[in-house]
Design an enzyme around this catalytic site. Structure first.
Site, short mmCIF file in Angstrom:
data_model
loop_
_atom_site.label_atom_id
_atom_site.label_comp_id
_atom_site.label_asym_id
_atom_site.label_seq_id
_atom_site.Cartn_x
_atom_site.Cartn_y
_atom_site.Cartn_z
CB THR A 146 0.19 5.99 -0.98
OG1 THR A 146 1.47 5.73 -0.38
CG2 THR A 146 -0.89 5.18 -0.27
CG LEU A 160 -1.85 1.20 1.34
CD1 LEU A 160 -2.79 1.31 0.14
CD2 LEU A 160 -2.65 1.15 2.64
CE1 TYR A 161 6.14 5.30 1.76
CE2 TYR A 161 7.48 3.58 0.75
CZ TYR A 161 7.32 4.88 1.18
OH TYR A 161 8.34 5.79 1.03
CB ALA A 162 4.78 0.65 -3.37
#
Length: 336
Positions: free
Chosen positions: A155, A151-153
């Site tokens: 975003t 999810l970090y990537a």
């Protein structure tokens, strides 16, 4: 010039702020000093810059639309460096909403502030994690990165797409920088070098995922900051040669660019640990574990474009960088 730096009490943000102040710029720093990790470390970083006559600090959350709008309206920065984000690839399993709040909604507030206040250039942090399932090495910004694994990537990929839309619609010059594994003094406590050092000095085992076989483009923080500031000083222009029939994701007909920023030399994790052992004068107790879900086995940065655009060339070897981190860690924590 007047530069707004978000994440100004963070690892890269504080180092960037200090470099800007040292060369005579005025800096408006934004950081909410949240408790994702020990806020005392953030306050200690902030203490290095808070009393500088050209520094103004605002304790504002990027997700606070009114607060960000007020910051832009009052301080009118000429250029903006957006480094604030919910970091870490694993924390998303615990608190996914924090990533969208800070990295997507917060980024929207920053880019809207740029749009409505005549900002000359927005430089924003992306990540090598956007390459996700890609296996072609080295990673290049000219190839598609459509399959992030965390999810970090995701975003950060969203930030790249949002920035391009604003460059196209409003002519806002935007440059995204895909950071590759940054380390060094004043780093984040959740990062491998910090965790390894703490455990080795305590005689505790370290968790070595993928049995230490994965490789990274470990990049010293000063080399990152040098690249960030060179990019800040070089706003992108529209590319009249951009071909929509064969689109290059690194550039555009709009004033938009993407760059990798990192060391081109890969270092295997076991070698990284070996260098740390040498600097500490102690051996690590290693708990070998499989690759974690969402982790990329290897990263390698192709920084040819950044070298051509701004003369970027990392200077600090892993041996030098780890030694500098250990010296700082011992001094900051009062340990031998």
């Amino acid at each position: 010039m007047k530069v707004m730096v978000t994440g100004a009490a963070g690892f890269i943000g504080s180092a960037t702020t200090l470099r800007l102040l040292a060369r005579g710029d005025e800096v408006v720093g934004i950081d909410n000093l949240n408790d994702y990790y020990d806020p005392e470390l953030k306050r200690a970083r902030l203490a290095r810059q808070i009393d500088h006559p050209n520094y103004t600090h605002l304790t504002v959350d990027l997700a606070d639309r009114a607060g960000i709008e007020a910051a832009f309206a009052e301080h009118k920065p000429q250029r903006v460096i957006n480094l604030a984000a919910q970091a870490g690839v694993r924390y998303a399993a615990i608190n996914p909403h924090a990533y969208v709040s800070s990295n997507v909604t917060g980024f929207l507030h920053i880019i809207e502030g740029c749009r409505h206040n005549g900002v000359e250039h927005l430089v924003f942090a992306s990540t090598s994690s956007v390459y996700g399932a890609n296996t072609t090495m080295p990673f290049t910004v000219h190839e598609s990165a459509e399959h992030p694994l965390t999810l970090y990537a995701a975003t950060k990929k969203a930030n790249e797409m949002m920035a391009h839309s604003y460059a196209h619609l409003y002519g806002l010059p935007c440059t995204g920088l895909r950071f590759f594994t940054v380390y060094g003094p004043w780093g984040r406590p959740d990062m491998a070098l910090f965790l390894f050092t703490k455990a080795i000095l305590a005689g505790e085992p370290i968790k070595v995922f993928n049995h230490g076989k994965h490789k990274r483009s470990f990049t010293y923080v000063d080399d990152i900051v040098e690249g960030v500031i060179r990019v800040l000083d070089t706003p992108p222009a529209p590319n009249p040669d951009w071909n929509a029939a064969q689109p290059d994701p690194a550039t555009s007909s709009a004033p938009y660019r993407l760059f990798n920023i990192g060391a081109e030399q890969q270092v295997e994790l076991l070698r990284y640990i070996e260098v740390l052992e040498d600097c500490l004068g102690r051996k690590a107790i290693m708990e070998m574990l499989p690759l974690q879900p969402g982790d990329v086995p290897d990263t390698e940065a192709d920084v040819t474009d950044l070298a051509q655009a701004v003369g970027y060339k990392p200077q600090v070897s892993v041996e030098q960088g780890v030694a500098a981190f250990v010296d700082w860690y011992r001094g900051y924590n009062g340990v031998l």
